[in-house]
Design an enzyme around this catalytic site. Sequence first.
Site, short mmCIF file in Angstrom:
data_model
loop_
_atom_site.label_atom_id
_atom_site.label_comp_id
_atom_site.label_asym_id
_atom_site.label_seq_id
_atom_site.Cartn_x
_atom_site.Cartn_y
_atom_site.Cartn_z
N CYS A 83 -24.84 26.78 24.29
CA CYS A 83 -24.86 26.26 22.90
C CYS A 83 -23.45 26.14 22.32
O CYS A 83 -23.28 25.61 21.22
CB CYS A 83 -25.73 27.14 22.02
SG CYS A 83 -27.39 27.35 22.66
N HIS A 331 -30.64 21.77 16.07
CA HIS A 331 -29.72 22.38 17.04
C HIS A 331 -29.87 21.69 18.40
O HIS A 331 -30.45 22.27 19.33
CB HIS A 331 -30.01 23.88 17.11
CG HIS A 331 -29.14 24.67 18.04
ND1 HIS A 331 -27.85 24.29 18.37
CD2 HIS A 331 -29.37 25.84 18.71
CE1 HIS A 331 -27.35 25.19 19.21
NE2 HIS A 331 -28.25 26.12 19.44
N1 COA Z 1 -37.90 25.22 11.68
C1 COA Z 1 -38.67 24.51 10.83
N2 COA Z 1 -39.82 23.91 11.19
C2 COA Z 1 -40.15 23.97 12.49
C3 COA Z 1 -39.37 24.65 13.43
C4 COA Z 1 -38.21 25.29 12.99
N3 COA Z 1 -37.46 25.99 13.84
N4 COA Z 1 -39.94 24.54 14.65
C5 COA Z 1 -41.05 23.82 14.47
N5 COA Z 1 -41.18 23.47 13.17
C6 COA Z 1 -42.30 22.75 12.57
C7 COA Z 1 -42.72 21.52 13.35
O1 COA Z 1 -42.15 20.35 12.83
C8 COA Z 1 -44.20 21.54 13.16
O2 COA Z 1 -44.52 21.02 11.87
P1 COA Z 1 -45.77 20.07 11.63
O3 COA Z 1 -46.96 20.91 12.02
O4 COA Z 1 -45.68 19.74 10.18
O5 COA Z 1 -45.54 18.91 12.55
C9 COA Z 1 -44.57 23.01 13.14
O6 COA Z 1 -43.39 23.68 12.68
C10 COA Z 1 -44.98 23.56 14.50
O7 COA Z 1 -44.08 23.09 15.45
P2 COA Z 1 -44.18 23.38 16.99
O8 COA Z 1 -43.36 22.34 17.69
O9 COA Z 1 -45.61 23.52 17.40
O10 COA Z 1 -43.46 24.79 17.09
P3 COA Z 1 -43.31 25.64 18.39
O11 COA Z 1 -44.10 26.88 18.16
O12 COA Z 1 -43.57 24.86 19.63
O13 COA Z 1 -41.75 25.98 18.37
C11 COA Z 1 -40.07 27.57 17.93
C12 COA Z 1 -41.21 26.73 17.35
C13 COA Z 1 -39.45 28.36 16.80
C14 COA Z 1 -40.60 28.54 18.98
C15 COA Z 1 -39.02 26.61 18.58
O14 COA Z 1 -38.52 25.76 17.58
C16 COA Z 1 -37.89 27.37 19.23
O15 COA Z 1 -38.02 27.82 20.38
N6 COA Z 1 -36.75 27.51 18.54
C17 COA Z 1 -35.61 28.24 19.08
C18 COA Z 1 -34.74 27.31 19.88
C19 COA Z 1 -33.65 28.08 20.58
O16 COA Z 1 -33.86 29.15 21.13
N7 COA Z 1 -32.44 27.53 20.61
C20 COA Z 1 -31.31 28.17 21.25
C21 COA Z 1 -30.74 29.19 20.35
S1 COA Z 1 -29.63 30.31 21.15
#
Ligand code: COA
Length: 384
Positions: A83, A331
Amino acid sequence: MRDVAVIGVGWPKWGELWKKDIRNIFVEAALMAIDDAGVDHIDSMYVASMSPGLWSKQEHIGAMMADYLGQNPIPAVRVESACASGGMAVRLGFIEVASGMSDIVLVGGVEKMWTGEDFTAILATAADQEYEAFHGLTFPALYALMARRHMHEFGTKREQLAMVSVKNHANGAKNPRAQYQREITIDAVLNSPPVADPLNLLDCSPVTDGAAALILAPVELAKKISKRPIVQIIGSGAATDSIALSDRDTYVELPAVKKAAEKAYKMAGVGPEDIDLAEVHDCFTIAEIIVTEDLGFFEKGKGGEAVEQGLTKIGGKIPINTSGGLKSKGHPVGATGVAQVIEITEQLWGVSGERQVEGAKIGLAQNMGGSGASSTVHILKRID
Ligand code: COA
């Protein structure tokens, strides 16, 4: 070393870009940056990207992007530091211009994360596979461990983590390029689905497709061709640390961030007290709290209180993540560090509209890879 300025930027909107592939996403940002700088050629290019091979089955993207940008035969190479790829690419571009090797260098970053591949497993390749990922530790889980320890040692409150997200979404709501341009509440964060206790969905940065690009040139050249105030990179620092969190002496500070900051402050001849605003790597809400402490903006353990007191809002003591941060603007991992430098540059140019920090003169951008195994810090200054 020559003085180096940012002379052009390109940052199209981020989100789920199902209709675009990695090359379209990158080339759009790069062309915007070239147009913005008003240059008729580039001498060299760096393309930051964490994992195009796993997400898009495409390696060799330095050459590919030079080709699709119509810039062959310039030298072009991919830069990878998880990242922190974007921040590392900015540093390499800075070194190339400062050394006198090239005059006009394009630094871009791109990630295409929505491809149907398992993004959690791909992201986890930036952790220690044998000692972390194979045992089920994901990035939300690693940062959750840091959050628990910070809460235990300093009494940081769950609500203070949520406040980071609320602030960044408020800023991102004013950023037309952000993935999630909506305000949220503390209750929404606390009641969003649990991901890795104590972190919920709204404590996590999202999964994003996007690119960002900027053009670097010597300050002397920038003075001749630029119509905007000159924004110079006055400090660049980078550092590494153990890849596995369990190999560290502490979970509540990030030594690579401290080291990179120390080097950048020394080169710039400024300290934390001179910084008017900062973009920091809030991949999870706890990360912003720990990083703002490690950059020296707040005493160790006081980052949570600082958010609660509004010190990191626009208009506060030191606005943090005016762009919306990773949390709200998204991100796309390889692009993040480049976009951070763009946000600071635009703030110093004075063109950030509703998000403008009045009178901003010196800004800082901090980017990191994994659970802090690599980090970069850049300090930029408007020269009047
Ligand atoms: N912030 C705000 N909204 C989010 C979001 C976030 N981080 N992630 C998903 N959403 C929203 C989506 O748009 C969706 O909305 P909708 O129902 O209105 O369409 C809803 O939340 C569910 O999304 P979904 O794609 O099913 O979520 P998910 O459970 O598959 O993934 C996380 C959510 C948090 C697990 C995923 O975003 C993630 O893994 N984030 C971390 C990424 C990471 O680790 N990056 C590297 C960092 S070191």
